[in-house]
Scaffold this motif. Sequence first.
Motif, PDB file in Angstrom:
ATOM      1  N   VAL A  42      13.377  -1.146 -55.232  1.00  0.00           N
ATOM      2  CA  VAL A  42      12.696  -0.380 -54.191  1.00  0.00           C
ATOM      3  C   VAL A  42      12.542  -1.270 -52.971  1.00  0.00           C
ATOM      4  O   VAL A  42      12.192  -2.450 -53.082  1.00  0.00           O
ATOM      5  CB  VAL A  42      11.303   0.095 -54.676  1.00  0.00           C
ATOM      6  N   THR A  43      12.806  -0.709 -51.810  1.00  0.00           N
ATOM      7  CA  THR A  43      12.561  -1.437 -50.572  1.00  0.00           C
ATOM      8  C   THR A  43      12.131  -0.458 -49.491  1.00  0.00           C
ATOM      9  O   THR A  43      12.280   0.759 -49.641  1.00  0.00           O
ATOM     10  CB  THR A  43      13.812  -2.222 -50.122  1.00  0.00           C
ATOM     11  N   ALA A  44      11.599  -1.000 -48.417  1.00  0.00           N
ATOM     12  CA  ALA A  44      11.161  -0.161 -47.309  1.00  0.00           C
ATOM     13  C   ALA A  44      12.362   0.514 -46.664  1.00  0.00           C
ATOM     14  O   ALA A  44      13.427  -0.105 -46.483  1.00  0.00           O
ATOM     15  CB  ALA A  44      10.413  -0.998 -46.277  1.00  0.00           C
ATOM     16  N   ALA A  45      12.216   1.788 -46.312  1.00  0.00           N
ATOM     17  CA  ALA A  45      13.322   2.552 -45.723  1.00  0.00           C
ATOM     18  C   ALA A  45      13.816   1.925 -44.431  1.00  0.00           C
ATOM     19  O   ALA A  45      15.011   1.993 -44.115  1.00  0.00           O
ATOM     20  CB  ALA A  45      12.884   3.993 -45.479  1.00  0.00           C
ATOM     21  N   ASP A  46      12.912   1.273 -43.689  1.00  0.00           N
ATOM     22  CA  ASP A  46      13.320   0.700 -42.411  1.00  0.00           C
ATOM     23  C   ASP A  46      14.052  -0.626 -42.561  1.00  0.00           C
ATOM     24  O   ASP A  46      14.407  -1.258 -41.565  1.00  0.00           O
ATOM     25  CB  ASP A  46      12.125   0.552 -41.464  1.00  0.00           C
ATOM     26  N   ARG A  47      14.302  -1.038 -43.818  1.00  0.00           N
ATOM     27  CA  ARG A  47      15.095  -2.238 -44.067  1.00  0.00           C
ATOM     28  C   ARG A  47      16.467  -1.900 -44.647  1.00  0.00           C
ATOM     29  O   ARG A  47      17.154  -2.761 -45.190  1.00  0.00           O
ATOM     30  CB  ARG A  47      14.343  -3.204 -44.988  1.00  0.00           C
ATOM     31  N   LEU A  48      16.845  -0.636 -44.507  1.00  0.00           N
ATOM     32  CA  LEU A  48      18.146  -0.176 -44.983  1.00  0.00           C
ATOM     33  C   LEU A  48      18.922   0.462 -43.849  1.00  0.00           C
ATOM     34  O   LEU A  48      18.345   1.037 -42.924  1.00  0.00           O
ATOM     35  CB  LEU A  48      17.967   0.850 -46.106  1.00  0.00           C
ATOM     36  N   LEU A  49      20.245   0.366 -43.962  1.00  0.00           N
ATOM     37  CA  LEU A  49      21.155   1.061 -43.054  1.00  0.00           C
ATOM     38  C   LEU A  49      22.180   1.825 -43.882  1.00  0.00           C
ATOM     39  O   LEU A  49      22.465   1.439 -45.024  1.00  0.00           O
ATOM     40  CB  LEU A  49      21.903   0.061 -42.153  1.00  0.00           C
ATOM     41  N   PRO A  50      22.764   2.898 -43.336  1.00  0.00           N
ATOM     42  CA  PRO A  50      23.896   3.521 -44.037  1.00  0.00           C
ATOM     43  C   PRO A  50      25.024   2.507 -44.177  1.00  0.00           C
ATOM     44  O   PRO A  50      25.355   1.795 -43.224  1.00  0.00           O
ATOM     45  CB  PRO A  50      24.291   4.670 -43.096  1.00  0.00           C
ATOM     46  N   LYS A  51      25.584   2.410 -45.367  1.00  0.00           N
ATOM     47  CA  LYS A  51      26.704   1.485 -45.567  1.00  0.00           C
ATOM     48  C   LYS A  51      27.958   2.052 -44.927  1.00  0.00           C
ATOM     49  O   LYS A  51      28.346   3.183 -45.227  1.00  0.00           O
ATOM     50  CB  LYS A  51      26.946   1.253 -47.060  1.00  0.00           C
ATOM     51  N   PRO A  52      28.601   1.296 -44.033  1.00  0.00           N
ATOM     52  CA  PRO A  52      29.868   1.776 -43.472  1.00  0.00           C
ATOM     53  C   PRO A  52      30.877   2.076 -44.578  1.00  0.00           C
ATOM     54  O   PRO A  52      30.989   1.325 -45.546  1.00  0.00           O
ATOM     55  CB  PRO A  52      30.332   0.605 -42.599  1.00  0.00           C
ATOM     56  N   GLU A  53      31.594   3.155 -44.439  1.00  0.00           N
ATOM     57  CA  GLU A  53      32.527   3.573 -45.485  1.00  0.00           C
ATOM     58  C   GLU A  53      33.592   2.523 -45.736  1.00  0.00           C
ATOM     59  O   GLU A  53      34.056   2.348 -46.875  1.00  0.00           O
ATOM     60  CB  GLU A  53      33.179   4.901 -45.084  1.00  0.00           C
ATOM     61  N   ALA A  54      33.987   1.805 -44.694  1.00  0.00           N
ATOM     62  CA  ALA A  54      35.043   0.808 -44.842  1.00  0.00           C
ATOM     63  C   ALA A  54      34.575  -0.445 -45.560  1.00  0.00           C
ATOM     64  O   ALA A  54      35.391  -1.293 -45.933  1.00  0.00           O
ATOM     65  CB  ALA A  54      35.593   0.436 -43.465  1.00  0.00           C
TER      66      ALA A  54
END
Length: 329
Positions: free
Chosen positions: A110-122
């Motif tokens: 579990v982590t804070a949502a503001d410490r995540l980014l969408p992973k680039p597909e590539a």
Amino acid sequence: MKAVVQDRFGPPEQVLRVTDVDRPEPGPGEVLVRMRATSVNTPDWIAVAGVPYVLRLSARAKGAVRGTDVAGTVAALGEGVTAFGVGDAVFGTKWGSGFTTAGTFAEYTVTAADRLLPKPEALSFTDAAASVMSGLTAHAAMTDSFTAAPGTRVLVNGASGGVGTFAVQIAKHAGAHVTAVCGPGNLDLVRGLGADAAVDYTAADFTAGTDRYDAILDNVLNHPPRRAMRALAPGGVYLPNSIGNTGGLTAGLLKMAAATLMGATGRATVRSVDGNFTPERLKAVADLVETGALTPVIDRVYPLEEAPAAVARMYAHHARGNLVITMGE
């Protein structure tokens, strides 16, 4: 869920074990991530080994799950999280998020949502995991603590490690002349990453030479800071980024303190490397990887069951680039 749990301070393969623990649940503003990959970083082996010993005063050993780099898919959302949906591929960090739940050497975290980014597909999950702490730190060193640019001369001490391999590439991409200091077995590696000069530290001492640099990123601190600073050009910047590879009560903390003191008294320009997460910084690293300007160097990939061996390899300071732990399909 399966997780790597620490029992006490000591050698990783003696104090870490894979066992079943309760799956964490996301609180308000948090995201539960089904982990696909994470990486092993210097803070992990420090926390596992408990070196320097003085850090044991504030660190918890028994029952701790280490790891901070996140790469996986969203499994559940805490209250108020709207930026992601279940199943989204994400990457980011737990670093600085409070560590109220298990770390990333586990099947879920579990982590804070503001410490995540969408992973680039590539970006594969493996490359994404390898790019977080090492990439953030190197990017901060070469763009914030010092601005690598055409005409600048940069020396990276410890150029074959996780941060070092990223720093060499980022500085070179910015147009700097890059000198990479590493062991004899890694000279071809750093040259392949774009280093203009490669120095074998067992055969030559960069602090005793005549070349001068606008910035020295010191990931090893194997020289007293005063001596390393001899290689700075007038107005050059010294960037200490290590507590050293030795154990004992303080390890390299005294060298870090000496460098800080020299900076505070005006005898040299010394800047810390703030590799903390910001969305902009992690996106910049991901963009460089996506475009091919930056290649994560991965030494080995371990399944979760072999995570203690991965931390042991980092602890022994043998890794070329980054060590990644994967959690299956």
